[in-house]
Motif scaffolding. Structure first.
Motif, PDB file in Angstrom:
ATOM      1  N   LYS A  28       3.321  12.201  11.525  1.00 46.06           N
ATOM      2  CA  LYS A  28       3.943  13.013  10.418  1.00 46.06           C
ATOM      3  C   LYS A  28       5.751  12.908  10.798  1.00 46.06           C
ATOM      4  O   LYS A  28       6.496  13.150  10.638  1.00 46.06           O
ATOM      5  N   CYS A  41       3.884  11.489   2.645  1.00 41.52           N
ATOM      6  CA  CYS A  41       2.505  11.528   3.683  1.00 41.52           C
ATOM      7  C   CYS A  41       1.757  10.707   3.091  1.00 41.52           C
ATOM      8  O   CYS A  41       1.653  10.239   2.191  1.00 41.52           O
ATOM      9  N   PRO A  42       0.944   9.640   3.827  1.00 44.69           N
ATOM     10  CA  PRO A  42      -0.694   8.985   3.576  1.00 44.69           C
ATOM     11  C   PRO A  42      -0.907   9.612   2.502  1.00 44.69           C
ATOM     12  O   PRO A  42      -1.297  10.825   2.663  1.00 44.69           O
ATOM     13  N   ILE A  43      -1.473   9.070   1.562  1.00 45.80           N
ATOM     14  CA  ILE A  43      -2.408   9.870   0.515  1.00 45.80           C
ATOM     15  C   ILE A  43      -3.964   9.640   0.709  1.00 45.80           C
ATOM     16  O   ILE A  43      -4.699  11.086   0.901  1.00 45.80           O
ATOM     17  N   GLU A  44      -4.184   8.872   1.736  1.00 48.36           N
ATOM     18  CA  GLU A  44      -5.895   9.414   2.529  1.00 48.36           C
ATOM     19  C   GLU A  44      -5.886   7.414   3.823  1.00 48.36           C
ATOM     20  O   GLU A  44      -4.411   7.166   3.804  1.00 48.36           O
ATOM     21  N   ILE A  45      -6.498   7.976   4.296  1.00 51.31           N
ATOM     22  CA  ILE A  45      -6.284   7.055   5.879  1.00 51.31           C
ATOM     23  C   ILE A  45      -7.633   7.107   5.753  1.00 51.31           C
ATOM     24  O   ILE A  45      -8.540   7.591   6.327  1.00 51.31           O
ATOM     25  N   SER A  59      -6.411  15.726   8.504  1.00 52.98           N
ATOM     26  CA  SER A  59      -6.081  16.347   7.049  1.00 52.98           C
ATOM     27  C   SER A  59      -4.538  17.296   7.248  1.00 52.98           C
ATOM     28  O   SER A  59      -4.041  16.748   5.870  1.00 52.98           O
ATOM     29  N   VAL A 117      -1.919  14.982   7.423  1.00 52.05           N
ATOM     30  CA  VAL A 117      -1.192  14.280   7.185  1.00 52.05           C
ATOM     31  C   VAL A 117      -1.959  13.990   6.044  1.00 52.05           C
ATOM     32  O   VAL A 117      -0.691  13.406   5.096  1.00 52.05           O
ATOM     33  N   ALA A 118      -3.567  13.357   5.814  1.00 54.23           N
ATOM     34  CA  ALA A 118      -3.713  12.724   4.488  1.00 54.23           C
ATOM     35  C   ALA A 118      -4.650  14.031   3.487  1.00 54.23           C
ATOM     36  O   ALA A 118      -5.136  14.427   4.437  1.00 54.23           O
ATOM     37  N   GLU A 176      -6.978  13.260   2.232  1.00 50.86           N
ATOM     38  CA  GLU A 176      -8.602  12.310   2.626  1.00 50.86           C
ATOM     39  C   GLU A 176      -8.486  11.077   3.519  1.00 50.86           C
ATOM     40  O   GLU A 176      -7.435  10.538   3.680  1.00 50.86           O
ATOM     41  N   VAL A 177      -9.962  11.478   4.421  1.00 49.18           N
ATOM     42  CA  VAL A 177      -9.993  10.340   5.425  1.00 49.18           C
ATOM     43  C   VAL A 177     -11.406   9.969   4.864  1.00 49.18           C
ATOM     44  O   VAL A 177     -12.156  10.117   5.085  1.00 49.18           O
TER      45      VAL A 177
END
Length: 731
Positions: A13, A19-23, A209, A211-212, A214-215
């Motif tokens: 962050k 921020c990323p869409i998915e991790i 979550s 941050v992104a 979807e994990v």
């Protein structure tokens, strides 16, 4: 796991604008283990690596396999696993002749077929006759045995499996697989990778979550397959090739297929911390479709249209007609991009900064609960208590020189030699430099013992000094070093016991209750503990007091120290520049650092004002796992003179260390502090996992610095959790 994920989430962050869409994460089983369990796991991995190397040597020497493969090692391990059942296979009870182990008569067989369990681990394998393996097909081991043989034979099969577990040849994981029926496998077992990580994924989601949105979680077996399909296995060996090749630590071999292969001697991907980054690349490009496909790969039925649609879209055949997952971009280009990014990668290690932690100590009292804030040391304050000290004569052979003033001459063992040296010193008015160096050194102007000047003294003499030796009491055990035992009589008795047992300390010094060592057998006096020499550098815990509790003082009015301790690890070494421009050090033990932090009022752990009144300037500290960028020198031949000379090919003070574009140049010269002592600093390259001091790789994978002034050219940097240089110099 929670603290690790939270820490990384916070850094993401802070460091990224968008921020990323998915991790995507790979959730290893060891995340659920404690620190001790993870340490034990690492230890077991290291042991397995060493055991595998021994097996490779055995295969070379006894089986004539010149270049044993991974499968060769696994095959031998599975064969050795059957030693307690006479090297008979488990299903068919077929004897495996040693000379036929590597023949086509026997197969490595999956106990639970991969159609039901995508598990290619050692715990799901055994050796079986090829015809039996083919006949078994996709049945579990127990289902096959029960279908083929009668109940008496099934009982014998179970007994064989029980015996292997009891004898420690197999673990509970393999034991359970050997006794698992297909009906005992849950219907959704094929999706176990997702189910097993469901709970931990939810916890990861709660933290990440932020941050992104979807994990997605995956497992190690999927990552391993993608790493192989996308030809990422040898990337690290290629990146490390040049530095090993220059030192003659590479070789070229011909493999079983007749192909010439280059490799680094004794190489394993675990030698380089970036093997985690290579896995991360595969994890980042893992799709849910890949997991679905692999879990259904060997199913004999009910694959469905989705399975074939995935194969058509995401897989392709290589030149050997094997199906492989398509790489995100063409493989050759993909490998180039990965290698380029790996060259710019820094490995972050947590530095050992903190000395104490604030804790609230709650105790019950008559009025309720008493709460007190106190400081707790974050480590061991000292290694061991030293019970006493004695004065012992120490004999040395010393070269006659400038140090031989009257006090030094008084320590010479021979009275005749003392007299001769004093006589020479008298001739030069007590100046040892004039008496024993230059034209008056013993080699040019000999010192004579006799008045007739016929017998020369020589260049060296024996000296005897009384020195303080710190002692500790130790129980007699196989680790006892006899040369450290103080009492000569006790040492002689222990040596005799050792000789009687063929020099084997384990036989000589264990089970002393049943086989005691007698100091006086007639009186029944045994030796169980001995006094040995302890550490040389100690700190006193207390000062001597009389029976009334008053401090006792020596003839000079100073307190008398007692109860000495070895302070153990150093917390840091501070580097200063003195008034003359020279670098100086101050070693701070963890014990002293803790004492400063707990003082009232607290003192700064790092003493930046040390000897400031003498013109000293604080520069930086060195603590374990702190980072330094060093200059690099290379030997070149001077074209005009034909002689070799050293030139500086990299200067950290001439490079912008914060610029990411320079990371590839910085990386070979970035080292972390591994261990510290006075004027003895050991650094390890940030990518290295191995801590062996290989002579040929000095200044490449490790450094040892014993001259303080060499630190003047190094630059201290700070690296954050995301592997970025965020500060240059002391911060």
């Amino acid at each position: 796991m929670k603290s690790i994920l939270q820490n990384h989430a916070d850094h993401i962050k802070q460091r990224f604008v968008l921020c990323p869409i998915e991790i995507r994460i790979e959730l290893a089983r060891e995340l659920k283990k404690s620190a001790k369990e993870r340490a034990d796991l690492i230890s077991s991995i290291n042991k397995a690596t060493a055991d595998n190397e021994k097996i490779r040597q055995l295969l070379i020497n006894e089986f004539g396999i010149q270049r044993p493969s991974r499968n060769d090692v696994i095959r031998y391990r599975l064969y050795d696993e059957l030693s307690k059942v006479g090297y008979h296979t488990l299903y068919s009870d077929t004897y495996i002749p040693r000379e036929e182990l590597f023949s086509k008569r026997f197969d490595i067989e999956h106990i639970i077929p991969q159609s039901r369990l995508f598990d290619d681990s050692f715990a799901n394998k055994t050796i079986e006759a090829r015809d039996i393996n083919i006949e078994k097909g996709n049945a579990t081991a127990l289902d096959f045995v029960e279908a083929k043989y009668d109940s008496e034979y099934v009982k014998e099969y179970r007994n064989r499996v029980d015996k292997l577990l009891k004898e420690g040849k197999i673990g509970h994981g393999k034991y359970n697989k050997l006794l698992t029926k297909e009906n005992d496998i849950p219907e959704d077992f094929i999706n176990r990778d997702l189910r097993n990580t469901q709970y931990i994924s939810r916890k990861a989601l709660e933290i990440l979550s932020e941050v992104a949105p979807e994990v997605t979680a995956t497992s190690g077996s999927i990552t391993e397959r993608l790493r192989e399909d996308w030809q990422l296995i040898d990337v690290l060996q290629e990146l490390n090739w040049d530095k090993y090749d220059r030192q003659g630590l590479t070789e070229t071999i011909v493999n079983r297929d007749g192909n010439t292969v280059r490799r680094i001697k004794d190489w394993t991907k675990r030698n380089d911390h970036r093997h985690h980054a290579v896995d991360a690349v595969a994890i980042a490009f893992t799709r849910a479709e890949y997991v679905h496909y692999l879990n259904n790969l060997n199913a004999q039925s009910d694959k469905g249209k989705e399975f074939y649609a995935i194969r058509e879209r995401y897989l392709e055949r290589d030149k050997h007609n094997n199906l492989r997952f398509r790489s995100p971009i063409p493989v050759k280009e993909f490998r180039t991009v990965v290698k380029d990014q790996l060259e710019k990668s820094f490995v972050s290690h947590k530095s050992k900064n903190k000395v104490v932690t604030k804790n609230v100590n709650a105790t019950k009292c008559s009025g309720g609960v008493n709460r007190k804030v106190q400081l707790t040391p974050r480590g061991q304050l000292h290694n061991e208590t030293v019970y006493g000290r004695i004065m012992q004569p120490v004999v040395r052979e010393e070269k006659i020189g400038v140090a031989f003033d009257y006090d030094k001459i008084a320590t010479v063992a021979s009275a005749v030699e003392r007299k001769a040296l004093a006589r020479r010193l008298d001739m030069f008015n007590g100046d040892p430099k004039k008496a024993f160096t230059g034209k008056n050194s013993p080699t040019k102007n000999p010192v004579y013992i006799d008045n007739e000047r016929k017998v020369e003294l020589g260049t060296k003499v024996k000296t005897v000094t009384m020195e303080c030796v710190y002692t500790i009491r130790k129980e007699i055990s196989e680790s006892l070093k006899l040369d450290k035992v103080i009492d000569k009589g006790v040492k002689r008795i222990l040596q005799q016991r050792l000789d009687e047992n063929g020099g084997d300390p384990k036989e000589a010094f264990t089970n002393l209750d049943a086989n005691p060592i007698y100091l006086n057998k007639e009186k029944g006096i045994t030796i169980k503990r001995v006094t040995i020499t302890g550490p040389t550098e100690v700190e006193p815990l207390h000062s001597k007091r009389d029976h009334l509790g008053n401090e006792m003082r020596d003839a000079d009015g100073r307190t008398i120290p007692t109860d000495f301790i070895n302070t153990g690890n150093n917390h840091h070494i501070a580097i200063y520049r003195d008034a003359s421009g020279n670098l100086q050090e101050r070693v701070m033990s963890f014990f002293e650092a803790t004492a400063r932090a707990c003082a009232q009022p607290p003192l700064p752990v790092i003493d930046k004002d040390y000897r400031k009144c003498d013109g000293w300037e604080f520069l930086f500290t060195m603590k374990r796992n702190e980072y330094f960028v060093f200059p690099r020198y290379e030997s070149v031949v001077d074209s005009s003179t034909g002689q070799e000379k050293l030139i500086k090919t990299f200067d950290p003070k001439a490079v912008d260390l914060l610029d990411r574009d320079n990371y590839a140049k910085i990386s070979p010269n970035l080292f972390r502090v591994q261990k510290l002592a006075s004027k003895y600093y050991v650094f390890r390259h940030h990518l290295e996992t191995n801590v062996d001091d290989v002579k040929e790789l000095r200044d490449i994978t490790w450094k040892r610095i014993q001259t303080i002034k060499l630190m003047d050219e190094a630059v201290k940097v700070r690296i954050d959790n995301l592997g970025r240089i965020v500060a240059v110099g002391e911060s």
